[in-house]
Design a protein around this motif. Sequence first.
Motif, short mmCIF file in Angstrom:
data_model
loop_
_atom_site.label_atom_id
_atom_site.label_comp_id
_atom_site.label_asym_id
_atom_site.label_seq_id
_atom_site.Cartn_x
_atom_site.Cartn_y
_atom_site.Cartn_z
N GLU A 60 0.82 -1.21 0.00
CA GLU A 60 0.00 0.00 0.00
C GLU A 60 0.86 1.26 0.00
OE1 GLU A 60 -3.17 -0.36 -0.42
OE2 GLU A 60 -2.98 -2.54 -0.29
N GLY A 61 2.12 1.14 -0.38
CA GLY A 61 3.03 2.27 -0.34
C GLY A 61 2.75 3.30 -1.41
N ARG A 62 3.09 4.54 -1.11
CA ARG A 62 2.89 5.63 -2.07
C ARG A 62 3.92 5.57 -3.20
NH1 ARG A 62 3.13 11.08 1.16
NH2 ARG A 62 4.63 9.89 2.41
N SER A 63 3.50 6.01 -4.38
CA SER A 63 4.41 6.11 -5.51
C SER A 63 5.11 7.47 -5.49
CB SER A 63 3.65 5.91 -6.82
OG SER A 63 2.59 6.84 -6.94
N LEU A 64 6.12 7.63 -6.33
CA LEU A 64 6.90 8.86 -6.33
C LEU A 64 6.05 10.09 -6.61
CD1 LEU A 64 10.19 7.85 -8.17
CD2 LEU A 64 9.87 8.28 -5.73
N ASP A 65 5.06 9.96 -7.48
CA ASP A 65 4.27 11.15 -7.83
C ASP A 65 3.34 11.58 -6.71
OD1 ASP A 65 2.56 9.00 -8.08
OD2 ASP A 65 2.07 9.34 -10.18
N ALA A 66 3.29 10.83 -5.62
CA ALA A 66 2.49 11.24 -4.46
C ALA A 66 3.26 12.19 -3.55
CB ALA A 66 2.06 10.01 -3.66
N PHE A 67 4.55 12.40 -3.82
CA PHE A 67 5.39 13.27 -3.01
C PHE A 67 5.58 14.62 -3.72
CE2 PHE A 67 6.46 9.04 -1.64
CZ PHE A 67 6.67 9.15 -0.28
N PRO A 68 5.57 15.72 -2.97
CA PRO A 68 5.88 17.01 -3.59
C PRO A 68 7.34 17.06 -4.00
CG PRO A 68 5.79 17.24 -1.21
CD PRO A 68 5.33 15.83 -1.52
N VAL A 69 7.64 17.88 -4.98
CA VAL A 69 9.02 18.00 -5.46
C VAL A 69 9.97 18.38 -4.32
CG1 VAL A 69 10.53 19.33 -6.98
CG2 VAL A 69 8.34 18.52 -7.83
N SER A 70 9.49 19.19 -3.39
CA SER A 70 10.33 19.64 -2.29
C SER A 70 10.83 18.47 -1.43
CB SER A 70 9.57 20.62 -1.41
OG SER A 70 8.39 20.03 -0.88
N ARG A 71 10.15 17.34 -1.49
CA ARG A 71 10.54 16.17 -0.68
C ARG A 71 11.86 15.58 -1.13
NH1 ARG A 71 11.38 12.70 2.50
NH2 ARG A 71 9.93 11.35 3.60
N PHE A 72 12.29 15.90 -2.34
CA PHE A 72 13.51 15.33 -2.89
C PHE A 72 14.71 16.27 -2.74
CE2 PHE A 72 9.83 13.64 -5.18
CZ PHE A 72 9.95 12.30 -4.82
N VAL A 73 14.55 17.31 -1.92
CA VAL A 73 15.63 18.23 -1.57
C VAL A 73 15.77 18.17 -0.06
CG1 VAL A 73 16.50 20.58 -1.68
CG2 VAL A 73 15.05 19.71 -3.54
N ARG A 74 16.92 17.68 0.42
CA ARG A 74 17.07 17.41 1.85
C ARG A 74 18.37 17.99 2.39
NH1 ARG A 74 12.57 16.47 3.65
NH2 ARG A 74 13.08 14.93 5.24
N ASP A 75 18.28 18.50 3.61
CA ASP A 75 19.48 18.85 4.37
C ASP A 75 20.11 17.53 4.81
OD1 ASP A 75 21.39 20.10 6.00
OD2 ASP A 75 20.06 20.00 7.73
N ALA A 76 21.32 17.26 4.36
CA ALA A 76 21.91 15.94 4.53
C ALA A 76 23.19 15.99 5.37
CB ALA A 76 22.22 15.31 3.17
N VAL A 77 23.44 14.90 6.07
CA VAL A 77 24.69 14.72 6.79
C VAL A 77 25.37 13.46 6.25
CG1 VAL A 77 23.49 13.49 8.67
CG2 VAL A 77 25.77 14.45 9.06
N ARG A 78 26.63 13.59 5.86
CA ARG A 78 27.41 12.46 5.36
C ARG A 78 28.03 11.71 6.53
NH1 ARG A 78 32.91 13.72 2.31
NH2 ARG A 78 33.39 14.13 4.50
N VAL A 79 27.90 10.38 6.51
CA VAL A 79 28.43 9.53 7.57
C VAL A 79 29.56 8.68 6.99
CG1 VAL A 79 27.87 7.83 9.33
CG2 VAL A 79 26.11 9.44 8.56
N ASP A 80 30.76 8.82 7.53
CA ASP A 80 31.92 8.11 7.00
C ASP A 80 31.93 6.67 7.52
OD1 ASP A 80 34.35 7.23 6.07
OD2 ASP A 80 35.50 8.94 6.79
N LEU A 81 31.65 5.72 6.63
CA LEU A 81 31.60 4.30 6.95
C LEU A 81 32.60 3.51 6.12
CD1 LEU A 81 27.71 4.12 6.96
CD2 LEU A 81 29.17 4.06 8.99
N ARG A 82 33.64 4.18 5.67
CA ARG A 82 34.59 3.53 4.76
C ARG A 82 35.39 2.42 5.42
NH1 ARG A 82 37.88 8.48 2.74
NH2 ARG A 82 37.35 9.14 4.88
N GLY A 83 35.35 2.32 6.73
CA GLY A 83 36.06 1.24 7.41
C GLY A 83 35.30 -0.07 7.46
N HIS A 84 34.06 -0.08 6.97
CA HIS A 84 33.27 -1.31 7.00
C HIS A 84 33.76 -2.31 5.95
CE1 HIS A 84 30.68 0.59 9.84
NE2 HIS A 84 29.77 -0.37 9.78
#
Length: 232
Positions: A60-84
């Motif tokens: 019952e999940g929503r499709s991409l067109d159910a989200f406003p365009v603004s939903r695809f612009v996010r304040d992001a934090v990068r997490v360094d996991l290169r040691g995995h």
Amino acid sequence: MPHADLSHPVESGMPVFPGDPPVTVDSHATMADDGYRVSAVSCGSHTGTHVDAPSHTEPEGRSLDAFPVSRFVRDAVRVDLRGHSPREAIRPADLPTVDAGAVVLWTGWDRHWGDPEYLDHPYLSPAAARHCVDHGYDVAIDALNVDPTPSEGASDNPHVTDGVGGSDNPHATADHPEASVPAHHELLGNGRLIAENLTNLDSVPARFELTALPLALAEGDGGPVRAVARWE
């Protein structure tokens, strides 16, 4: 304002999730024969750098067109996991607790793009996926999948844990080894979005704005994106 492209180019023969449609980009019209150029592109909805909609794994999940365009612009934090290590779980303790719209998992696995090792990436444990849900994070990763990807190296790898991945996966079947996607279910089932197959994360700072606008596919379960970072 600096920018960085975090997307793999779409081209014939590029890596895809096992069993997904292959990608072809062929010439349809040429300058020599037609006086203009047009390419014929064939690919799946989860080709290359892409976003998953809840309808990808949730009945019952929503499709991409159910989200406003603004939903695809996010304040992001990068997490360094290169040691995995290959096929090692990312734990809640590996993740931040900060004010952000998305966590970007920097595994460094994009260096294996096009090689068999690309399938044996680190993955998000169910508990870590729950951590992201609890903190309101969307999730992006520079690997093929936030869950373990079926591969020849899955069954005997000592880093596969949490009851997911490998031959003892309780949710997978012989016909559908990809059916166990607990991180997808946790994230998408709770309205969080997932972006996969990012690249070039070594070029961005720890905090940036992530824009990942998918193709406007009607009722899309996912869509290729041009993922772009920008920062002050």
